[in-house]
Design a protein around this motif. Structure first.
Motif, PDB file in Angstrom:
ATOM      1  N   ILE A 140       0.832  -1.208   0.000  1.00 50.20           N
ATOM      2  CA  ILE A 140       0.000   0.000   0.000  1.00 50.20           C
ATOM      3  C   ILE A 140       0.864   1.254   0.000  1.00 50.20           C
ATOM      4  N   LEU A 141       1.948   1.246   0.778  1.00 44.64           N
ATOM      5  CA  LEU A 141       2.858   2.397   0.807  1.00 44.64           C
ATOM      6  C   LEU A 141       3.431   2.678  -0.571  1.00 44.64           C
ATOM      7  N   TYR A 142       3.946   1.636  -1.238  1.00 43.91           N
ATOM      8  CA  TYR A 142       4.535   1.818  -2.562  1.00 43.91           C
ATOM      9  C   TYR A 142       3.488   2.269  -3.569  1.00 43.91           C
ATOM     10  N   ARG A 143       2.283   1.709  -3.454  1.00 45.99           N
ATOM     11  CA  ARG A 143       1.212   2.104  -4.358  1.00 45.99           C
ATOM     12  C   ARG A 143       0.894   3.581  -4.203  1.00 45.99           C
ATOM     13  N   GLU A 144       0.749   4.018  -2.962  1.00 45.06           N
ATOM     14  CA  GLU A 144       0.365   5.408  -2.705  1.00 45.06           C
ATOM     15  C   GLU A 144       1.462   6.380  -3.120  1.00 45.06           C
ATOM     16  N   LEU A 145       2.718   6.013  -2.881  1.00 48.78           N
ATOM     17  CA  LEU A 145       3.817   6.879  -3.303  1.00 48.78           C
ATOM     18  C   LEU A 145       3.894   6.963  -4.819  1.00 48.78           C
ATOM     19  N   ASN A 146       3.665   5.830  -5.477  1.00 45.22           N
ATOM     20  CA  ASN A 146       3.707   5.821  -6.942  1.00 45.22           C
ATOM     21  C   ASN A 146       2.565   6.606  -7.559  1.00 45.22           C
ATOM     22  N   ILE A 147       1.377   6.544  -6.928  1.00 43.56           N
ATOM     23  CA  ILE A 147       0.249   7.293  -7.480  1.00 43.56           C
ATOM     24  C   ILE A 147       0.457   8.789  -7.294  1.00 43.56           C
ATOM     25  N   LEU A 148       1.098   9.180  -6.189  1.00 45.40           N
ATOM     26  CA  LEU A 148       1.419  10.596  -5.982  1.00 45.40           C
ATOM     27  C   LEU A 148       2.419  11.069  -7.033  1.00 45.40           C
ATOM     28  N   PHE A 149       3.427  10.219  -7.315  1.00 48.27           N
ATOM     29  CA  PHE A 149       4.405  10.554  -8.354  1.00 48.27           C
ATOM     30  C   PHE A 149       3.712  10.658  -9.713  1.00 48.27           C
ATOM     31  N   LEU A 150       2.786   9.746  -9.982  1.00 46.55           N
ATOM     32  CA  LEU A 150       2.056   9.758 -11.251  1.00 46.55           C
ATOM     33  C   LEU A 150       1.222  11.025 -11.387  1.00 46.55           C
ATOM     34  N   ARG A 151       0.592  11.446 -10.296  1.00 42.85           N
ATOM     35  CA  ARG A 151      -0.196  12.684 -10.320  1.00 42.85           C
ATOM     36  C   ARG A 151       0.694  13.899 -10.608  1.00 42.85           C
ATOM     37  N   MET A 152       1.883  13.927  -9.991  1.00 41.82           N
ATOM     38  CA  MET A 152       2.806  15.044 -10.241  1.00 41.82           C
ATOM     39  C   MET A 152       3.311  15.023 -11.676  1.00 41.82           C
ATOM     40  N   LEU A 153       3.581  13.830 -12.178  1.00 43.14           N
ATOM     41  CA  LEU A 153       4.030  13.673 -13.558  1.00 43.14           C
ATOM     42  C   LEU A 153       2.947  14.145 -14.516  1.00 43.14           C
ATOM     43  N   ALA A 154       1.715  13.742 -14.231  1.00 45.33           N
ATOM     44  CA  ALA A 154       0.591  14.157 -15.060  1.00 45.33           C
ATOM     45  C   ALA A 154       0.402  15.665 -15.009  1.00 45.33           C
TER      46      ALA A 154
END
Length: 198
Positions: A100-114
């Motif tokens: 869950i931690l890795y998922r949430e960190l990756n989704i935050l990175f994806l949002r910033m990338l987007a």
């Protein structure tokens, strides 16, 4: 700071408060019963603000790109804090917390990338479903703690509930991975659409 963002901000304040109060009995001698009577309303308030910020953003027409980023960030902040507390207490399996931690960190990175590409990734059904599962699992953990602290159930009952609770956390972890894949696919489609426009 509009009212929608105010509720989001209070959720971020409530999260560290939750983990501090959760561990109070160990450090200052406050009874576990008192702590539980504080934690449950605090948890309910934290999760209710997730509804309130979206409700007022739509009702008062305060939906903004900032709010779309701030709200999910506050959700991640709150959920990871609660999950950390319960993981340290043995309710959440360590692999589940890491997933869950890795998922949430990756989704935050994806949002910033987007965001860097001019794309705002809003909440999707899969993301909302996994959040509901987080809340159910965390709420179930609090129920178990309540039963144990106030001696309202036999140990055999609470032991079985703990096993069920861990199963719910595993389901939440699976849903979190599935929803991330959904967001990733959506992001790639948005990027391709932008490239075609250029």
């Amino acid at each position: 700071m509009n009212i929608a963002n105010f509720f989001t901000a209070t959720r971020m304040v409530a999260a560290p408060l939750f983990i501090c109060i959760y561990y109070l009995p160990r450090y200052v001698g406050i009874s576990e019963q008192t702590v539980m009577l504080i934690l449950i309303p605090l948890f309910i308030y934290m999760e209710f603000t997730d509804f309130l910020d979206g409700y007022y953003a739509r009702k008062l027409k305060q939906v903004s790109d900032f709010g779309k980023l701030f709200d999910p960030f506050a959700d991640v902040f709150a959920n990871l804090t609660v999950l950390l507390a319960f993981m340290l207490s043995g309710y959440v399996p360590l692999p589940v917390f890491i997933i869950i931690l890795y998922r949430e960190l990756n989704i935050l990175f994806l949002r910033m990338l987007a965001r860097g590409n001019g794309i705002t990734i809003g909440a999707k059904k899969g993301g909302k479903t996994k959040t509901v599962c987080y809340i159910l699992a965390e709420g179930f953990t609090l129920l178990i703690e309540l039963l144990i602290v106030f001696s309202l159930a036999e140990k055999s009952v609470t032991d079985m509930m703990i096993i069920i609770n861990k199963g719910i956390y595993w389901v939440a972890a699976l849903l979190s991975v599935c929803s991330f894949i959904d967001y990733l696919v959506s992001y790639r489609k948005s990027i391709r659409a932008l490239q075609k426009e250029k």
